[in-house]
Structure formats: structure tokens, C-alpha cells
Scaffold this active site. Structure first.
Site, PDB file in Angstrom:
ATOM      1  N   PRO F   9       0.794  -1.217   0.000  1.00  0.00           N
ATOM      2  CA  PRO F   9       0.000   0.000   0.000  1.00  0.00           C
ATOM      3  C   PRO F   9       0.835   1.281   0.000  1.00  0.00           C
ATOM      4  CG  PRO F   9      -0.067  -1.065   2.136  1.00  0.00           C
ATOM      5  CD  PRO F   9       0.598  -2.026   1.199  1.00  0.00           C
ATOM      6  N   ASN F  10       0.384   2.272  -0.722  1.00  0.00           N
ATOM      7  CA  ASN F  10       0.948   3.617  -0.779  1.00  0.00           C
ATOM      8  C   ASN F  10       2.263   3.703  -1.558  1.00  0.00           C
ATOM      9  OD1 ASN F  10      -1.033   5.067   0.871  1.00  0.00           O
ATOM     10  ND2 ASN F  10      -0.309   3.758   2.535  1.00  0.00           N
ATOM     11  N   ARG F  17       5.210  11.002  -2.072  1.00  0.00           N
ATOM     12  CA  ARG F  17       4.889  10.810  -0.658  1.00  0.00           C
ATOM     13  C   ARG F  17       6.112  11.015   0.221  1.00  0.00           C
ATOM     14  NH1 ARG F  17       4.858   4.665   1.474  1.00  0.00           N
ATOM     15  NH2 ARG F  17       4.402   5.028   3.663  1.00  0.00           N
ATOM     16  N   TYR F  22      11.201   8.819   1.849  1.00  0.00           N
ATOM     17  CA  TYR F  22      11.210   7.781   0.817  1.00  0.00           C
ATOM     18  C   TYR F  22      11.941   8.151  -0.466  1.00  0.00           C
ATOM     19  CZ  TYR F  22       7.645   5.748   3.832  1.00  0.00           C
ATOM     20  OH  TYR F  22       6.963   5.222   4.903  1.00  0.00           O
ATOM     21  N   ASN F  73       8.136  -5.756  -1.255  1.00  0.00           N
ATOM     22  CA  ASN F  73       8.083  -4.563  -0.398  1.00  0.00           C
ATOM     23  C   ASN F  73       6.647  -4.451   0.077  1.00  0.00           C
ATOM     24  OD1 ASN F  73       8.050  -2.144   0.853  1.00  0.00           O
ATOM     25  ND2 ASN F  73       9.063  -0.990  -0.783  1.00  0.00           N
ATOM     26  N   ALA F  76       3.214  -1.004   4.555  1.00  0.00           N
ATOM     27  CA  ALA F  76       2.576  -0.978   5.869  1.00  0.00           C
ATOM     28  C   ALA F  76       2.170  -2.368   6.349  1.00  0.00           C
ATOM     29  CB  ALA F  76       1.357  -0.062   5.829  1.00  0.00           C
ATOM     30  N   GLU F  97      12.350  -9.929   1.625  1.00  0.00           N
ATOM     31  CA  GLU F  97      11.680  -8.743   2.182  1.00  0.00           C
ATOM     32  C   GLU F  97      12.566  -7.524   1.982  1.00  0.00           C
ATOM     33  OE1 GLU F  97      11.109  -9.082   6.395  1.00  0.00           O
ATOM     34  OE2 GLU F  97      10.467  -7.006   6.609  1.00  0.00           O
ATOM     35  N   HIS F  99      12.865  -3.012   2.022  1.00  0.00           N
ATOM     36  CA  HIS F  99      12.312  -1.717   2.429  1.00  0.00           C
ATOM     37  C   HIS F  99      13.188  -0.604   1.872  1.00  0.00           C
ATOM     38  CE1 HIS F  99       9.528  -3.658   5.129  1.00  0.00           C
ATOM     39  NE2 HIS F  99      10.520  -4.416   5.545  1.00  0.00           N
ATOM     40  N   ARG F 106      13.066   4.238  12.574  1.00  0.00           N
ATOM     41  CA  ARG F 106      11.803   4.993  12.555  1.00  0.00           C
ATOM     42  C   ARG F 106      10.918   4.655  13.765  1.00  0.00           C
ATOM     43  NH1 ARG F 106       9.287   4.423   6.797  1.00  0.00           N
ATOM     44  NH2 ARG F 106       8.016   6.161   7.587  1.00  0.00           N
TER      45      ARG F 106
END
Lengths: 151, 151, 151, 151, 151, 151, 151, 151, 151, 151, 151, 151
Positions: F9-10, F17, F22, F73, F76, F97, F99, F106
């Protein structure tokens, strides 16, 4: 013998405040009955209420020279006040922690007492009778203290 | 009126066990004084001790038909026994939780009581006087129950 | 010298119960070897097992007049029993906590011992040898106690 | 058979450091007695102490080719060192975790052992006797290992 | 360009230590392959291993004047070392955290990395390939740094 | 060889964003570069994005028959989705996985990955380079899988 | 009087390392000023720094015979080192814990001090002045110790 | 086939105890209906209740030679008894955990089951029907066990 | 009577997905057997599966007008979905939570069920039999509901 | 320069209250010595004590226009008062947190300071000397503030 | 001005679902009244509801080009959705979090909001009025945004 | 209608205190605007501020006879005061909790509200607009109360 009965925040609303939890007897009625009970035993009771943490601390401090014991219903401050705890530890007369309701059957934050570890003992859950049992307990603790000092 | 006084594990060693914490009075002496106190009030007290959780549960179950109230010093089982809690909730007579020592001034695990939320109230920290105050409390609670039933 | 060896719940199934964890030796075999080891040292060992927490408490209480030390494999009650903890604290002879398996390499709840803080010491992870090392430790602790009393 | 006895930080102060907790015997005395005990059993003991986590890791690594077992008093590193844990898991000889004091009766952070899950077993609370019991345990574990290899 | 490849405790046992977890390749083999990979890209790699936290801190400090980036397999110190974290934050060249095994699929204490928040990024779970991917990542980060400085 | 690159998502807002976190590269640009990198290696990459957890689960399920590896990726959903975890465990091809940002630097809730324990490995913190390193890692894992199957 | 000033890992980078947090003064400058301040009071100061936990432990052990007090900036080891804690508890001279930055206003793990409970007191947040205030505090504590010994 | 139905503390009060939570059916009625259901399937059911943890452990131990499966309503001991857990793990016949009430909709401590991880499965929330569904489940598990043994 | 059987994410892979945990029976086979079982009892079963949390919520909402009960295997969403919980609380027909595996014997996060407190009851650990027992339970709950409405 | 020295609840009992913890010097004596120390440095000190949280907040608010720095012994309110924290953050003069005792060596709840993150620094454990060191620290911080403003 | 009013899972059942908690007004009625309120202020409101987390994320993403503000009742996803949080942080228009019920007076898991830290503000507990107050708040925030942009 | 607007500690510094967090509008300005808004609606507003928890409790108690609703910005006491909570529960008029800043986007301890569960609702994050929205909410709640009483 002289005993101080101290009452914390919102106890002045007793009888009117959440009667399902705290009962319908007012603090004034409790005061009268406690004075009768004390008189019958030749004991003098002073009865006070305050919404202010600082005032309760000050009254506890002053009690160390004037009273033989304290019956303390600290109300909401029971659960958060390190200042009351320190005051109780500082004075050397017995302090009996009392509660009208059974605090262990209520919200989690009421199960923790900041003052319990420095009080002589606790009595909770008996409504106004918590005060009368508290007075008996205070007298017994005060007598035990006197005996120790006499030795 | 009839009151059951139940005592949990290791209380049979009272007077001998860690006297710095629990005092030098034996359980036998407490029993005698409690019976005297009860007799003076026209009340009958039955006094029992067991090291077995199951036996304490059974005695509590049986009490619901025979007694008007229970004074319960559950000792170590206070802090761990869901079975005692369920038994107290199941019988409908008042149960008063008592402790000789101030459990809130000791190890963390003694600050938690599994049974407190289902008891009428608690009294702790007054040595043998916890029993005598407990009997007074039990009588008051039993009388209140009777009044409610009479209505 | 006399030593009591107490065994808690499910240890009667030893040899049969989860042999991957607890080994194939039976409790009976351990008892025989422990008695031989004790006899060779002129020590008398009494060996008992119970599934009941209350019975273990009672045996511990009784041991304080009859034995110089206790080797205790409390099994499952190690992790939950405040009653056993209080019994160990009440008697004044050394109690050695032992475990067949390495409890620290198993489930989280087995890593906590309610009784460890009041035992003289712990030995775990050596299978039946935990008993034999436990007997040695008990004898050493009992001798140290005697020396202190002689002073 | 050859056994390595490794000692962690501050153990060189033994006898002088907090004698109320750790006793008055020096590490040198323990070494002598352990060597005598080992000699009587035809075993060779090497005894070392270091304040450095890295040096203890290196010594453990080197032990895997030279010794049949390790008696390890990791001292303060017991509670925090993942590096020691990994070293113990990496070498394939039995490692016995020992402690002079009963770590379970002290501060909370001493109740957690990072190395316990990868050691063969633990012995704690017997003062210098923890070393002597530890040597016995190491010999038994080493023999069991040999038997397994012979199969 | 010059890259430092730092290896923490027990990595010198690689290939021998728990091959089920860490694989059968030795650290020496990884060094050789990494040097080949670097040479093919015109990069110089320095390869070091230590069991000592303090030595790793010192090497990291020294790297800030001599290298353009660091590939760091901190091993056990990953999870506990605030000192390594502070050293990484103090030097201003990119540090890439790598792990042979997938630390997130192992014990809970390995899931926490004290150094991750101050590293440029992490690569874990690819066995020896974690080193080769780590070198690529270090080169990319170092180039990005240079670009920023050139502006 | 065929690799699926899945984006949660996103990630369709990438470049627009929170560029401070990012970066300014769009997902479209990453897709193009990844396809070039793949083509140069004779590998086919399929690139997909969805805001729906269920759709990502379905795509992962379908991948088990069509692809040799997955670069994931999960955005969320990384931190909350048991459904994605179960899907990854169910299919038997390697999942990497990745990111963009260093999730360990964070908010606390981003430090926990529900999917990490069932992925082959993780790469995080290198911006768009996380994708390119992820593709390399996926190819190496897929080759290792093939070798194992060939045996 | 003689005072030891001990400095832990990464403090050798002072002035260069994260100046926003730790300021621009170097450790060498602090040493010079501290020696001046000490000389003006007729006190001798020895100043040391190490990145090694073991070396710091050893220096603390040695201090017990040679110095009247210790000013200790343990840096990163403040938060994790049980070994330093044990060393401070073992030596019987006052140890003053100091920090350049206000550790309570930083990451959570810096709010916990393993050594605070065994130090005489703490001073933090005043930059290089923490050292000068620390020296004053050490002298006062050392004088109080001497008075006690003289009695 | 033979099935043991074991009932823990306070279940003998069923029908009388907190009917709002546990319903108005007595344990005797459940026993009768369960025996009818079993008879109709050619199965023999033995039905027992005890307030004693130790007695329940002993009955479970004995069941391993005499029964094909156990339907266990451990009541309050569900949440605290490691001893019951160990007994279930020790015997090798299927044990079905059942509860009358939906334990997940009650107090937090009732949401944790110490025995669930070693039982075959759980059924809760269906009142007396939990017993009847439990018997079905026990029969199916016992048949599956037999099949496995026959292979 | 009409019953809805709802299946959550990844259950469409049943028989293929981790057969060691979930068994070799496919969801299609379970559907067939459940329909047979229902037909034999004169009940109509509708069987659905979705990987989408939102779709499961919508199906649950729609069920309130069309079905007398729901058998719900929410799969991964069991542990995280407040939306499913709210949907179950909103519709007024009984919902039975079922699981193929014994969720209490697996990872910690699978021990928590967000939906359990609002379901009628739970059945877990019996493989495909969990569905058949779940249907029985749903019928009994639906009948009880009808009786209550008829009053 | 003008400095405010604020004292929280129960500090008026100093010298009399728990002398084992807080020493025998009275607050009046500390005030006199602090005024002497200040006078010798040409600084004016105002000294106040209150048991009321609200009054301390008000005094802190008023200090922002009248003083250059504050030495604050907030006593019990240190650990619980968000109101004091907000007041300190609101005024822009340096506030030095001091304690007579080493709060880190006492009960757990005293290890947490609500106000530390917004104070300039902390000094604790030096008895009355904490005040004198606190004054020095306040002067240094106030001078640093002035320098910054002058720029 | 244009405002989007987004509604999460189960809000389509409003008026029918748990009316004791959520009231008897339907979502359709709220939509109508909100449109009237908006029209009276010259504002256009778009009203949407979805049970799907992914769809809500997509709608939020799309809103950034089309609306001046969002009134968001995320329902159950409030407490668990990192994806919604990321979407809100990604779009740059004000988002107002609203709730019909007082979420702080309900279950613990409803007290945590994943989205609150990235919303402009929250309004909860006023039933349908939460929407009307939310619209006012959105308009005020949108105007403040415009002012900032105009500068 | 009459509404009391109560303001807790440090709100008297508004406009001056941390303007980045709380904005530049003073409390006096807010009072004036709120009175205008109220006058326009025919409502009377009383506006008060205190730094004392006890005084706020007393004002709340007195409000029950004089006002139809309360708009309460309890400031720092929001997060710690059981006394305020009890006062709000005791009076039977609606109390609206408001905050200037978005408390959920700040320190963890500000995310917890002791008073939220007993207030009618909360509004936070809109700066001075929180007061104006709070007045609207109070009026709506007061009207709803009146309607209920009229029935």
C-alpha cells in the site's frame, strides 16, 4: 488518646456521588458516628477533608506532634501520590489506610496503592464501617507503639 | 449467628515461622481469643486450617449452607488460587479476606490478590488483630445481608 | 545425619514420561542409588513423592524436626507455588532445589522459580546426577549449619 | 581427562569483595582445593580468570580442542553476554554454569542468565562448593559425552 | 575506494560452529571471495575479526579517516552493544549491518539490533552472500556520500 | 528465470509521498530500472502494486506456480499482516523482504516485521537500491533452491 | 588526595563526535582544565580512557588501593555493564557517575544506568562542567569517608 | 472404547453456582446425558470431579492405561496448573480441553490456558453441549490414534 | 435451517499449504463432506472463502438476514481483525469460531483471538473435524436462539 | 545574578524525616549555607518550600521574569508531575534538578523523573552538597545562556 | 471548498448495529444532514463507505487532488491500520479523525489509534454530532492551510 | 444555559509558552472570543484557570449545581489525575475534554487520558478552535441531557 481522621478529594460529596459505588451515607453522618464511637472509648477524634494533595500532606506532617494515630481515606490520591507516601513515612505515628469501596474489585488503577507499603495496615470494602474498624485498628496500633516506647 | 474462620497453608506454624514477619502468637492462641470474642457477642466461630487448596475449596463450598459469614486468611493461596476465587464467588455469604502482615509492604507477588475482587472487603497488617477486626467486619456484613433478604 | 528427598507431581512417571526430556531412569532406580550413596557416607535418606501441593507443604513442615536437610525436586510446583516457598522459609534447615532437565532451556514459564530465592542453592540439568549432586550439596550445607550453631 | 575452570570479571577480588555476599575465601584458595580434588580423581584442571568478555570468548573457543569439559563462573557476563552464549553453543564440550551466591535471591537482573540455555546445567548458591560440585558435574557430563561418541 | 569488513565474536569459528545455522563456508573463504569481488571492481577491502567489543570500537573509530565505507557483521554484539552504536554514530562514513542468518527467525533477543538505527541499512539471511550484497550496498552508499560532499 | 516484484500500500505514491523519508524516485522509474537490470541477466521481472492486503495475498499464492522468487516490499502490511506471513509460508519459493527506508530508525511499530521470520532474508535502508540488491538476492536464493531440488 | 578520572568508550572522539550532542571541547582540553582545577586544590588527578569494558573494570579494581575517589564517565557501558557495577561495589572508595549530555532527554535505553545504584551520586547534563562538578563532589565524598574512618 | 470425563474444582456446584455464567443444569444431569450419548455409541464413559489439583493429576496419570481418551474440564486449574499440563504431556492418549462458558469473553486471567498447548484441541462456550461435542471430538481423536498405531 | 461456512485467507491452499500443520485434506473435500453432513440433517450449508478482510466483513453483514448461524474459520484475520469482531457483534446470529490446528500450541500471536469474545464459542485443533463439530455447535446455538425468540 | 531555590513536599521536615535516608541537616541550615555561598559569589538566592504542586508550578512560572536560573528539589513531585514538567519547559531559564539521596538506589518509582528531560541537568546523591553543587551548575548554565543571548 | 467524508467497516450497519453503543441514527440520515449543513455553508461534501482497508487507502490517496479536507471515521481500522496512517501522512490535506462513541470508555484496544498522530485532530463521543463538529473542524483546518499557502 | 470553561496548569502562559506547540494566541483572547460566541447563542460562559489540582476539583464539584455543561482543558492533569476523574464522575452534567495540541502526536505519556473514560467526548488538536468546537459540543450534550430529564 487523640486520633486524626483525614479524608481526600471528592469525599465531601459522599452520599451524593455515585451512590451505587459509595453508598448513601454522607461524610457528615460518618463524622458524627465516629465521634460517638470515639467518645464511648474516651478517645478524641479530629475529622478533616480536603481536595488538595498539598493540604493533606501538610495536615499529615502536623499530626506527628498532636495525634497518636491517623485514619486516612486518601481517596483518589491513594493511587498516585508519592508526596502522601513520603509524609506518612516521615511521621512516626501509625497511619491506617481505609477505603469505603472494595478497591480491588474496580478499575485496575485503583488496585495499586502508593501509600500502602508505608501504612500500618489497610481496611477496605466495608462502606462507613471501614471508618469504624479503622478507628479500632488505629487505637490498637497506637497502644502497641506506646508499649514499645515504654520499654 | 455462625462464622467460619478458615486458614490456609503454613498458618499452622504461626508463632514459630519467621516471627519477624508474622509475630510470636500461635494460631491456637488466636483461635482461643477469637472464640472468646465471639462468645461475648453470642456468635459461634468454627476455626480450621489446611495446607491443601482443594480442601479449602471444599470447606468454602460447604460453608454456604452452614455459616453466615467467613473470615478467610488464605495465606499463600491468596496470590495464586483461581479455584478459591471461584468458590468464594459461588457461595453467597460474605467472605472477609484478612492477612496478618501488611502484604503491600512485601514481595511484589504478594501485592496481587486473586480473591480480593470477589470478597466483601480486606483487612491486612494488624497481626492477630486482623482476625478480631475481621470477625467484626463479618458480623456487620452478615447483618447487612440478612436485612437485604428480609426486604 | 538424615536427609529428606522430596519429589513433586508427575515424577512418579519418571522413565516413562517424555523420555526425550527426562531420560529413561525410573524414580525407583534413583531412590535405590541415592540410598546406596547415602549409606556409603553414613547418612540416612528418606524418599517421598506426591502429586499434591498441600501434602508436599505438610512434609516440608514436618521435616524441620526430623531432618538435617532436604533435596527437593518440586517439579511443576517449582514455578507456581507460593505455599512451598513459605514452607521452605518457615523451616530452618537447608533445602536444595534440583531439576532433572535444564529448566532454562525450556518453556519461559519454567525459567521462573518461586522457590529459588528461599532455597540454599539450585542444581539443574544433570538428569539423575542432579539428585546425587544435590545430596552432596545438602550434606555440605547441613554441616555448615551445624558449625554455625556450635559457635 | 582435562577440565578448564574459567572465571569472569571481578572474581579476582574474591575474599575481599563484598564478603557478606561472596564469602571470605580467595580465588587462589579455591584453585588450590580444586586442583587437589582433581588430582585425587586423576583429572587435570586449568584455572583462569579475566575481566575481558572477549578474552573469555577466546578461551572458550580454544577449549574445544584441548579440554573435555568447562566449569564456568561467568560472573557479571552471565547476565548480558550473547557472545559467551554463542561461544558455548559453538564448542561441543559440556559447559557447567556455576555461581558462588544464590543468584535467584538477589537483584532481578541477576535472575536472568543469557548462557543457561546452552550450558549442560547450572549449580548456584553453595559458595566455593559450587566449584567442587561443578567439577563433579563436568566429569559426569564428559563421561556421558564420551559414551555417546563411542557408540 | 576502500572498504573495511569488520567481523565480531565467534565469526572466526565459521564453518565449524553450528553449521545448521551458519553454513559450512569458513570466514577465510568469505574473505578470499570478497577480495576477488572487490578487486574486480577496483576496490580495496580490509578484512578483520575480533572477539573483543573494545577492539571493534577502536577499529570503527580508526576507519573514519581511512575507509569510504564499512561492512559490519557485529555478531553477538549486534544485540547488546551501545558502544558500537555510539562508534558508528560518531564516524561519518556509511556502515552496512549484515548477518549470515535470518536473525528475525531466531531467538527473540536476536530480533533486536542496537546498531540498526545508526547504520545506513541492513542485509540479513543470505549466508555468505550477505557479505557480497553488503559490499555492493557499501559502494553505493559511499558513492552517494561523495556526490553529496561534491555539491 | 522469472521473478515477481510485489509492492504494498501507498508505494504507488512513491516520489510524491514524504520525499524526506522515501526519496524522489517514482515507482515507475524503479520498475524500468529493475526490468533493465533483469534483462541484462536474462531474467524476467513482473512488477505489481496493490493497496489491498487480500490482493497481495492472492498474488503471492499465484506466484508459487509461475515464479522462481519474489521481491516483496509489503509496505505498511509488513508490520501487521498475519495473512501475508501465512501466504509466504505456504508457497515454497524464496521471498526477499525489502524496504526503501531503514525501518529500524523509525517509529517503534515499524521495527516489528510479521513476515521476516518466514522470508529468506531482508534488505532495508538503501532506497531504490534495495530493489536492485533484492533482485540479486532473489536470484541467488532461487539458484540455491534449484540446486537442492536437483540433488 | 588522589582522584582517578576514568573515561569509557568513544570519549576519545570528544569534540569530533556528534558535536550537537556532546559539544566541541576535546577530552584533552578537559583533562588539562581538570588537572589545573585539581592542582589549585592540592589534589592529584589521573586521567584515563579506554574502549574496553574489561580494561575499565581492571582500572577500577586497581584504584581501590591508590585513590581516594573516582570520577567515572562510563559512556555507553553505563547502560549495560554489570561488570562495572560489580567492580564499583567491590572497591570501597566513592565513585561519582558523570555524563556530558542530559541522558534523560535522549533515547530510552540511555535513561537506565546499571551503575547508578552503586555510585555515590550522579551529575549529568553540564557538558565539560560535569567533570569539574564531579571532581568537587568526589572530594567532598572522600572527605566524608575519611571522617567516618577516623571515628 | 473407554473415555474418562474429568471435572475440576467447583464444578460440583454447577446449576447452583453463578447460573448467569454457568447455566442451570447440574453436573449430575450432564453426567446422565453424557452416559446416554456414550451408550448409544457403544462407548463407556467414566465421570469424576475433584477440587484437588493433586487428585486430578493422579487420575490423569492412571487414565493412560485404562482409557482411550479424556474429556477434561479443568475449571480454575486450567489457568494456573503446570502440574496438570505435565500430566497431560506425560500420558499418550488424546485429552480434549472443554469449558462451559466462553472463557475468552471473561476476565483476562481466564484467557490464558496452561494446558491448551498439550491438549489435542479445545471446545468452549457451548454450555453442557461442550461436553457432548467434547465426547465426539475425543472419539475421533482416539480413532485417529488407533489408526496411527495400527500402521 | 441455513448455515454459512466462511473461510479466511490462505484456506484455499488447504491440503497443499504446510501439510505438517494443516493436514492433507483440501478445502473442496471439506466442503463436500460438510454439505453431506448438513443434508443428512436437513440443513442447508453455504460455503465461501476469501483472502480479503473487507469481503469477509461484507459476507458476515449479509448473513444476518439469510442464515441461522455461521461457522467461521477466519484464518490469519482471527488474530488481528477488529473489523471482523465488529461485524460479528453487529449481526445477531450465533457465530462459531473454528480452527484446524491447535492455535494455542503455535506462535504467541496465534494465541490471541480478536473475535473470540464476541463469538458464541470456539472449537480448535481437530483438523477437518473442527468443521463438522462446528456445524453441530452452530445448529445447537441456533436452536437455542429460536427458543429464546419464541418466548 | 539571581537564583531561585525551590523545594517540594516534605522537605520542610528535613533533618527530622527518615534521617537514615536524608541526613540530619535541616532545610533551614541548608538555606543559610547556600545564602553564604551565594553571597561570596555576589549572587542573590531566594529559597522557598511548598507541599503544593500548584504553588510550585506558579513559583516556577513567576521565576521566568525575575531569576537567571532555578535549583529545583521537586521531592515527590519529581516522579509524577507533568504540570511541573510543562512549567519548566515553558520558562526559558535553566532549571537544575537536584536530589539529596541517590534516587537510583531506592524504590523503582523514584528512578523515573518526569522533569529530567526538560531540565538542564541533574545532580543527586550528595546530601546537602547537592544544593551547593546545584548552585554552581545553575550559575554556569545561566552564564552560558547569557553568552548565547549576547551573540 | 470540497470535503470528503470517509466511513470505514460496519458503519453501513449504523442504526441497526449495537444501538446501545452507536445510537439509532442511520448512516444515510447522517449523510443527508451533513450535506444540508455543508450546503448551508457553500461547501460540497462527498460521502463514502467501505469495508475494505485497501479501498479506503485508495480513496484517501485520490482525495489529495480533489478535496480540501477529509472527515474520517475509520471505524475498526482506526486501531490497526498502518496503511491508512501512511496514506494520511502521504496526502497533504487536513484529515479529521472522528468517532461516534467515546472510544476511551470502551475496550483497551479501542483506546489506541494508529492514525491519530498523523491526523490534524480528533473528535469523539458525540454520536452523529461528531460528524457535524468534524465538518466544522475540517473547514477551519482547510482555511488555515490555504492561508499558509498564500503566504 | 450556562457553561463553565475550566483551564488547568500552565494554560495561563498560553501565547508565551512553547508557541511552536501551543500557538501564539493568549488565554485572554480565547476567553473573549468564547464569550462572544456564547453571547451570540444566548449562552453564558464562565472562564477559569488554576495551577492547583485541588482547586480544579473543587470548581468541578461546585459546577454541578450551577452549570449545564463544562468545557475542560485539564492540561497536564489530564494524564495523571484520578481526583479530577472522580470529580467528573460525581457531578452529573456533561464534561467535554479538550486539548489545544494533538496529544496523540506527542510524548507517550500524553497519549493516556485519566479523565477521558468519564467525559462525554474529546476534541483535540485544533488550537483555539478546540474551545469553540468544545462549546458547541457542550451545548448539544446539555440539550440531550435536558431532553432525557424531561421524559
Amino acid at each position: 488518646m487523640k486520633v486524626l481522621c483525614l479524608n481526600g478529594p471528592n469525599l465531601n460529596l459522599l452520599g451524593e456521588r455515585e451512590p451505587g459505588v459509595y453508598g448513601a451515607t454522607t461524610l457528615e453522618t460518618i463524622r458524627e458516628r465516629l465521634e460517638e464511637q470515639a467518645a464511648a472509648r474516651g478517645v478524641e477524634v479530629t475529622f478533616r477533608q480536603s481536595n488538595s494533595e498539598g493540604e493533606l500532606v501538610t495536615w499529615l506532617q502536623e499530626s506527628r506532634r498532636k495525634y497518636d494515630g491517623v485514619v486516612l481515606n486518601a481517596g483518589a490520591y491513594t493511587h498516585t501520590s508519592v508526596a502522601l507516601r513520603d509524609a506518612i513515612a516521615a511521621i512516626r505515628i501509625p497511619v491506617i489506610e481505609i477505603h469505603l469501596s472494595n478497591v480491588h474489585a474496580r478499575e485496575d488503577f485503583r488496585k495499586q496503592s502508593m501509600i500502602a507499603p508505608v501504612c500500618s495496615g489497610q481496611i477496605s470494602g466495608f462502606g462507613p464501617d471501614s471508618y469504624f474498624l479503622g478507628l479500632e485498628a488505629a487505637l490498637k496500633c497506637a497502644q502497641a507503639c506506646k508499649k514499645n516506647e515504654d520499654k
